[in-house]
Design a protein around this motif. Structure first.
Motif, PDB file in Angstrom:
ATOM      1  N   UNK A 195      35.698  41.111  42.514  1.00 33.75           N
ATOM      2  CA  UNK A 195      36.296  40.192  41.538  1.00 33.75           C
ATOM      3  C   UNK A 195      36.891  40.954  40.357  1.00 33.75           C
ATOM      4  N   UNK A 196      36.197  41.994  39.886  1.00 35.46           N
ATOM      5  CA  UNK A 196      36.744  42.795  38.781  1.00 35.46           C
ATOM      6  C   UNK A 196      38.039  43.484  39.193  1.00 35.46           C
ATOM      7  N   UNK A 197      38.046  44.053  40.393  1.00 31.40           N
ATOM      8  CA  UNK A 197      39.258  44.716  40.874  1.00 31.40           C
ATOM      9  C   UNK A 197      40.391  43.707  41.053  1.00 31.40           C
TER      10      UNK A 197
ATOM     11  N   UNK B 153      45.545  41.442  39.131  1.00 30.88           N
ATOM     12  CA  UNK B 153      46.314  40.338  38.575  1.00 30.88           C
ATOM     13  C   UNK B 153      46.956  40.741  37.246  1.00 30.88           C
ATOM     14  N   UNK B 154      46.171  41.444  36.411  1.00 34.39           N
ATOM     15  CA  UNK B 154      46.721  41.928  35.139  1.00 34.39           C
ATOM     16  C   UNK B 154      47.923  42.847  35.367  1.00 34.39           C
TER      17      UNK B 154
ATOM     18  N   UNK C 189      46.471  33.245  28.314  1.00 29.69           N
ATOM     19  CA  UNK C 189      47.920  33.049  28.333  1.00 29.69           C
ATOM     20  C   UNK C 189      48.498  33.778  29.539  1.00 29.69           C
ATOM     21  N   UNK C 190      49.266  33.075  30.354  1.00 32.94           N
ATOM     22  CA  UNK C 190      49.854  33.684  31.545  1.00 32.94           C
ATOM     23  C   UNK C 190      51.256  33.146  31.751  1.00 32.94           C
TER      24      UNK C 190
ATOM     25  N   UNK D 157      43.342  33.450  40.014  1.00 29.08           N
ATOM     26  CA  UNK D 157      44.231  33.906  41.091  1.00 29.08           C
ATOM     27  C   UNK D 157      44.993  32.731  41.688  1.00 29.08           C
ATOM     28  N   UNK D 158      44.292  31.639  41.916  1.00 34.48           N
ATOM     29  CA  UNK D 158      44.941  30.482  42.535  1.00 34.48           C
ATOM     30  C   UNK D 158      46.060  29.925  41.648  1.00 34.48           C
TER      31      UNK D 158
END
Length: 479
Positions: A379-381, A386-387, A468-469, A337-338
């Motif tokens: 954390x999963x949510x 993020x996805x 990969x992001x 996330x960061x």
């Protein structure tokens, strides 16, 4: 929400109402420092560290006292055994006690257990112990042995409430095995003061009105608790194995002397190893040094705190691997996330906020297993948000996870958990993995996908996950 704790004396959940508004006095039986700390010692210390942290989060100023028993039969016996071993050491009993105390302090520190407000040693409170014994004699609840041995005993038959903590009838109790019965009126009476024996070192005795000697084990905690917290305080904690006779005797002698003593009695469960009770006779003890050599201190902290504090914790090496994976999932989420939010308007949006479900679990008798479920669900949510490029939601969940791991003392970003010797090794690994990632990117740019897939597979086989992001390719250890 009101914090509720299971009171062993009442054998019921009770709303926690402190003696003084906004303040908590907590006394926890610390180690008897005759040998190295084992997993049971660490688990017990961690339980009360988490309780202390949660009470602080709930707005209480906590005075936390954890004693060190540095004079006791076991310490003298351990010192004598070392002398008989003939290994050339001439360590005094007090030197052994201090050396082992330092081992405990080091282990507590590695696990991020907060230092106590006060950490009294028994040898520094002998005067207070003698004063308490004198009060008991004056009230008719204790007596010196008639044989001039110097022993002083608590008169269990003379105290009507004896057995109230564990709800036992005195008639069904076994004899107290903590002292020579030479001067006892009844085998169940326990020692408050032990006259010096010729076989014991002179340095292990103090002058007293009843003769040179040393305190009994039980009187030590009563004197230290009241010295630092007062005649009445909020919480007395310790392992389940201490309920009888140690805590039963503490309660009896303190209340017989006129002190209200502890308002709540909290006991943590014990540790099994591979389904068996851990014991010296079985040879299955797991010592702190061994445990901390098998996994990171953060994973050990996570493991020892994950079960409900009143349950029996069953340890196996596999459980350590599971704990490592759990903390790595938390670390990976926070870092992911960061990275994604860096430079966006959502960076720093997620303020640390404890979710209601987490707080409800912790308020309900320190329900850490349920609280951890909330942590991992969040954390999963957050990963899913993020996805889906729902960055505001990801930021909010990041803040919630940060708040939860901070209050549990398991924030993987805390510099405390950085391995002291990881610098050169970590740099070398980063350089190698970065080079492989660059080779993969070059292969993908050349549309050589078999080579790119092979590199990814090789990294995965080595336990390295790549992502990969939009901000590039990043790697982490574990899944």
């Amino acid at each position: 929400m009101t914090v509720r704790l299971y009171d062993s004396k009442a054998q019921a959940l009770r709303d926690f109402v402190p003696l003084r508004e906004g303040r908590v006095g907590m006394y926890v039986c610390g180690p008897t420092v005759q040998s190295s700390p084992h997993i049971g010692h660490l688990r017990s210390a961690l339980v009360y560290d988490i309780l202390r942290r949660w009470l602080s989060y709930r707005g209480f100023d906590v005075d936390f006292v954890r004693n060190v028993t540095d004079i006791d039969d076991k310490i003298l016996a351990a010192s004598a055994e070392e002398a008989e071993a003939g290994d050339g050491r001439t360590e005094q009993w007090w030197a052994l006690a201090y050396r082992v105390e330092l081992e405990f302090t080091a282990a507590y520190g590695l696990l991020g257990i907060l230092a106590p407000t006060y950490e009294p040693r028994a040898t520094a409170s002998v005067q207070q112990m003698q004063q308490l014994i004198a009060r008991l004699i004056e009230r008719g609840h204790a007596y010196p042995a008639p044989d001039a041995s110097g022993d002083v005993y608590f008169d269990t038959a003379n105290w009507h409430a004896y057995g109230e903590l564990t709800r036992q009838s005195r008639d069904h109790m076994e004899a107290a095995a903590d002292a020579d019965p030479r001067g006892k009126r009844d085998p169940r009476d326990f020692a408050l003061w032990k006259g010096r024996k010729e076989s014991e070192p002179e340095s292990a005795s103090w002058p007293s009105p009843w003769g040179d000697g040393r305190p009994g084990w039980h009187i030590e905690c009563s004197a230290m608790a009241t010295r630092y917290l007062g005649a009445e305080f909020d919480i007395h904690g310790g392992g389940l194995d201490l309920r009888f006779p140690h805590h039963e005797n503490e309660l009896a002698q303190s209340t017989a002397a006129g002190d209200a003593y502890a308002r709540y009695w909290v006991h943590n469960g014990l540790v099994n190893v591979g389904g068996q009770k851990m014991s010296k006779s079985l040879g299955n003890s797991v010592y702190a040094g061994e445990l901390l050599g098998l996994a990171s201190p953060l994973a050990v902290r996570y493991l020892l705190g994950a079960a409900h504090y009143r349950s029996t914790l069953d340890y196996s090496p596999n459980s350590l691997a599971e704990a490592e994976a759990a903390v790595d999932r938390i670390r990976t989420f926070l870092e992911r996330v960061e990275r994604r939010l860096a430079g966006t308007r959502f960076a720093g949006v997620g303020s640390p906020l404890i979710p209601d479900a987490f707080a409800a679990a912790m308020d309900d008798d320190l329900g850490v297993p349920q609280a951890l479920a909330v942590l991992h669900d969040t954390a999963r949510a957050g990963n899913q948000a993020l996805d889906d490029e729902e960055l505001h939601d990801a930021a909010a969940m990041h803040g919630q996870v940060v708040a939860m791991v901070e209050v549990l003392g398991i924030d993987p970003r805390d510099p405390h958990w950085a391995p002291a010797d990881a610098g050169p090794a970590a740099s070398a690994l980063d350089a190698l993995v970065t080079r492989l990632i660059e080779d993969r990117q070059a292969a993908r740019a050349a549309k050589d996908f078999p080579v790119a897939d092979r590199i990814r597979a090789e990294l995965s086989a080595a336990g390295i996950t790549i992502e990969d992001s939009q901000t590039g390719t990043h790697w982490s250890l574990g899944s």
